[in-house]
Design a protein around this motif. Structure first.
Motif, PDB file in Angstrom:
ATOM      1  N   GLY A 151       0.644  -1.328   0.126  1.00  0.00           N
ATOM      2  CA  GLY A 151       0.019  -0.026  -0.230  1.00  0.00           C
ATOM      3  C   GLY A 151       0.775   1.208  -0.060  1.00  0.00           C
ATOM      4  N   LEU A 152       1.895   1.349  -0.274  1.00  0.00           N
ATOM      5  CA  LEU A 152       3.037   2.340  -0.490  1.00  0.00           C
ATOM      6  C   LEU A 152       2.039   3.453  -1.199  1.00  0.00           C
ATOM      7  N   CYS A 153       2.021   4.827  -0.082  1.00  0.00           N
ATOM      8  CA  CYS A 153       1.328   5.835  -0.691  1.00  0.00           C
ATOM      9  C   CYS A 153       1.339   6.891   0.299  1.00  0.00           C
ATOM     10  N   ASP A 154       1.210   8.168   0.009  1.00  0.00           N
ATOM     11  CA  ASP A 154       1.109   9.272   0.784  1.00  0.00           C
ATOM     12  C   ASP A 154      -0.086   9.310   1.732  1.00  0.00           C
ATOM     13  N   ASN A 155       0.001   9.542   3.139  1.00  0.00           N
ATOM     14  CA  ASN A 155      -1.054   9.645   3.887  1.00  0.00           C
ATOM     15  C   ASN A 155      -1.999   8.512   3.825  1.00  0.00           C
ATOM     16  N   HIS A 156      -1.512   7.131   4.027  1.00  0.00           N
ATOM     17  CA  HIS A 156      -2.139   6.035   3.906  1.00  0.00           C
ATOM     18  C   HIS A 156      -2.739   6.077   5.291  1.00  0.00           C
ATOM     19  N   GLY A 157      -4.009   5.557   5.257  1.00  0.00           N
ATOM     20  CA  GLY A 157      -4.793   5.572   6.695  1.00  0.00           C
ATOM     21  C   GLY A 157      -4.540   4.524   7.500  1.00  0.00           C
ATOM     22  N   GLU A 158      -3.692   3.638   7.165  1.00  0.00           N
ATOM     23  CA  GLU A 158      -3.195   2.602   8.120  1.00  0.00           C
ATOM     24  C   GLU A 158      -1.835   2.242   8.157  1.00  0.00           C
ATOM     25  N   ASP A 159      -1.188   1.706   8.945  1.00  0.00           N
ATOM     26  CA  ASP A 159       0.121   1.500   9.157  1.00  0.00           C
ATOM     27  C   ASP A 159       0.423  -0.119   9.186  1.00  0.00           C
ATOM     28  N   PRO A 160       0.370  -0.613   7.682  1.00  0.00           N
ATOM     29  CA  PRO A 160       0.564  -1.951   7.821  1.00  0.00           C
ATOM     30  C   PRO A 160       1.924  -2.332   8.110  1.00  0.00           C
ATOM     31  N   TYR A 161       1.948  -3.883   8.858  1.00  0.00           N
ATOM     32  CA  TYR A 161       3.078  -4.181   9.194  1.00  0.00           C
ATOM     33  C   TYR A 161       2.890  -5.817   9.374  1.00  0.00           C
ATOM     34  N   GLY A 162       4.115  -6.235   9.000  1.00  0.00           N
ATOM     35  CA  GLY A 162       4.036  -7.731   8.760  1.00  0.00           C
ATOM     36  C   GLY A 162       5.242  -8.281   7.877  1.00  0.00           C
ATOM     37  N   VAL A 163       4.874  -7.634   6.605  1.00  0.00           N
ATOM     38  CA  VAL A 163       6.000  -8.150   5.459  1.00  0.00           C
ATOM     39  C   VAL A 163       7.510  -7.711   6.040  1.00  0.00           C
ATOM     40  N   SER A 164       7.594  -6.814   6.716  1.00  0.00           N
ATOM     41  CA  SER A 164       8.944  -6.179   7.101  1.00  0.00           C
ATOM     42  C   SER A 164       9.315  -6.775   8.584  1.00  0.00           C
TER      43      SER A 164
END
Length: 182
Positions: A151-164
């Motif tokens: 979901g790489l983008c500006d002002n993303h509504g969430e903070d994805p975490y898992g892949v890294s």
């Protein structure tokens, strides 16, 4: 980023402890380059949106710190945590977290982060420009494996975490070690 990509050559402005400096803040400026951190080593680099933030402080940094010996056993020389924060913030955060094994890299102006394509706006959180969350296995300045949150983008509504996460990167290293041993 893809495997085979050479990390950009940038200068990081760091503060290092120097007991010869008098006063309550015994640190001095020391510029470090990409080569200082990555040349001649196999390392894990992980980047996150900000020091002192919940996911970064609760899971990502402590996970890499606690798994340090497992990474070392798989041929990793160092683990670096990079954020678009200045050296004062990164050093204080590492101290606050009790970090002994992970080395922090302050990308205060975001130059490295911009040049690897991971600089995003987080104005929706009041952060301004920050790093997207990712990790990489790097050998002598060249990316071996890349782990980018979706979901790489500006002002993303969430903070994805898992892949890294440290668990994901460690599994890749274990699989890589098995493949190379066969």
């Amino acid at each position: 980023m893809t495997p085979g990509f050479r990390l950009p050559d940038v200068t990081f402005h760091t503060r290092i402890r120097d007991d010869s400096v008098d006063g309550p803040n015994p640190f001095r400026w020391e510029d470090k380059t990409t080569a200082d951190y990555f040349a001649g080593k196999r390392v894990v680099l992980f980047a996150l949106p900000g020091a002192f933030t919940p996911t970064c402080s609760t899971y990502q940094l402590p996970g890499y710190e606690n798994g340090f010996d497992d990474f070392k056993a798989l041929g990793i020389d160092d683990i670096y945590c990079l954020s678009v924060n200045d050296s004062f913030v990164m050093n204080k955060w590492a101290e606050w977290q009790g970090i002994k094994n992970i080395k922090v890299i302050p990308d205060g102006a975001g130059e490295f982060t911009r040049r690897v394509g991971m600089l995003v706006r987080k104005d929706n959180l009041g952060f301004g420009l920050r790093s997207w969350r990712y990790a990489a296995v790097v050998r002598d300045g060249v990316i071996e494996a890349w782990f980018e949150e979706p979901g790489l983008c500006d002002n993303h509504g969430e903070d994805p975490y898992g892949v890294s996460s440290p668990e994901t990167v460690l599994k890749w290293l274990q699989d890589d070690a098995r493949e190379n041993a066969a």
